[in-house]
Design a protein around this motif. Structure first.
Motif, PDB file in Angstrom:
ATOM      1  N   ASN A  72      -6.232  -0.735  15.431  1.00  0.00           N
ATOM      2  CA  ASN A  72      -6.428  -1.201  14.051  1.00  0.00           C
ATOM      3  C   ASN A  72      -6.625  -0.038  13.095  1.00  0.00           C
ATOM      4  OD1 ASN A  72      -6.181  -3.858  14.856  1.00  0.00           O
ATOM      5  ND2 ASN A  72      -8.395  -4.171  15.037  1.00  0.00           N
ATOM      6  N   GLY A  73      -7.399   0.955  13.503  1.00  0.00           N
ATOM      7  CA  GLY A  73      -7.623   2.128  12.663  1.00  0.00           C
ATOM      8  C   GLY A  73      -6.345   2.898  12.401  1.00  0.00           C
ATOM      9  N   ALA A  79      -0.664   2.809   7.241  1.00  0.00           N
ATOM     10  CA  ALA A  79      -0.300   2.084   6.013  1.00  0.00           C
ATOM     11  C   ALA A  79      -0.710   2.879   4.777  1.00  0.00           C
ATOM     12  CB  ALA A  79      -0.950   0.704   6.011  1.00  0.00           C
ATOM     13  N   GLN A  80      -1.912   3.436   4.809  1.00  0.00           N
ATOM     14  CA  GLN A  80      -2.388   4.238   3.676  1.00  0.00           C
ATOM     15  C   GLN A  80      -1.507   5.462   3.479  1.00  0.00           C
ATOM     16  OE1 GLN A  80      -6.534   5.246   4.091  1.00  0.00           O
ATOM     17  NE2 GLN A  80      -7.117   3.134   4.489  1.00  0.00           N
ATOM     18  N   SER A  83       1.970   4.757   2.090  1.00  0.00           N
ATOM     19  CA  SER A  83       2.013   4.372   0.682  1.00  0.00           C
ATOM     20  C   SER A  83       2.145   5.584  -0.244  1.00  0.00           C
ATOM     21  CB  SER A  83       0.770   3.557   0.313  1.00  0.00           C
ATOM     22  OG  SER A  83      -0.381   4.376   0.280  1.00  0.00           O
ATOM     23  N   ILE A  84       1.818   6.777   0.247  1.00  0.00           N
ATOM     24  CA  ILE A  84       1.933   7.985  -0.585  1.00  0.00           C
ATOM     25  C   ILE A  84       2.957   8.978  -0.058  1.00  0.00           C
ATOM     26  CG2 ILE A  84      -0.455   7.843  -1.400  1.00  0.00           C
ATOM     27  CD1 ILE A  84      -1.002  10.229   0.590  1.00  0.00           C
ATOM     28  N   ALA A  85       3.438   8.765   1.157  1.00  0.00           N
ATOM     29  CA  ALA A  85       4.302   9.742   1.810  1.00  0.00           C
ATOM     30  C   ALA A  85       5.776   9.486   1.524  1.00  0.00           C
ATOM     31  CB  ALA A  85       4.053   9.716   3.317  1.00  0.00           C
ATOM     32  N   GLN A  90       4.206  13.962   7.219  1.00  0.00           N
ATOM     33  CA  GLN A  90       3.519  13.603   8.450  1.00  0.00           C
ATOM     34  C   GLN A  90       2.037  13.937   8.396  1.00  0.00           C
ATOM     35  OE1 GLN A  90       5.719  16.030  11.227  1.00  0.00           O
ATOM     36  NE2 GLN A  90       6.881  14.263  11.934  1.00  0.00           N
ATOM     37  N   LEU A  91       1.263  13.141   9.148  1.00  0.00           N
ATOM     38  CA  LEU A  91      -0.122  13.489   9.457  1.00  0.00           C
ATOM     39  C   LEU A  91      -0.081  14.231  10.781  1.00  0.00           C
ATOM     40  CD1 LEU A  91      -2.178  10.240   8.753  1.00  0.00           C
ATOM     41  CD2 LEU A  91      -2.344  12.421   7.555  1.00  0.00           C
TER      42      LEU A  91
END
Length: 131
Positions: A72-73, A79-80, A83-85, A90-91
């Motif tokens: 879930n995390g 999703a967060q 919304s900006i990428a 990439q993270l």
């Protein structure tokens, strides 16, 4: 020959707060020189490496989730971030000897998002125990 892209590294406010927490943690454990060593490693090695090789850390969201809570995390974080990428952003995580650093590569900017010492707990449980 095409010139190599040079990336800019920026510290987020959250990353700076993490550094404050690490400094307090290291002070409490009497590791008085460890914080200066961390700052030197960040400025002399980590940041220059990320400016040249932004993909050197492993993709953060590629690791499998082994629990419902983590799944879930990860969905929420993904999703967060999406919304900006943009495509190709990439993270990523960079593993140092005693620290784990989370960063985002967005276009030609590397945002240092979070850093933790491997011995720091994620939870502050002192208020839960009787005095």
């Amino acid at each position: 020959m095409a010139e190599a892209v040079r990336y800019t590294v920026r510290l987020t406010a959250h990353f700076e707060r993490d550094l404050d927490r690490i400094e307090a943690f290291l002070w409490d454990t009497e590791a008085y020189t460890a914080f200066d060593a961390l700052l030197n490693e960040l400025s002399d090695t980590v940041i220059p490496n990320l400016e040249r090789f932004p993909h050197m850390g492993r993709v953060f969201l590629a690791r499998p989730a082994h629990s419902v809570e983590v799944s879930n995390g990860i969905e929420n974080l993904n999703a967060q971030f999406n919304s900006i990428a943009n495509e190709g952003d990439q993270l990523r995580e960079y593993v140092l000897e005693n620290y784990l650093l989370l960063y985002a590569k967005i276009d030609t900017v590397i945002y240092l998002l979070s850093i933790r010492h491997h011995r720091q707990l994620s939870f502050n449980l002192t208020s839960h125990w009787p005095s």
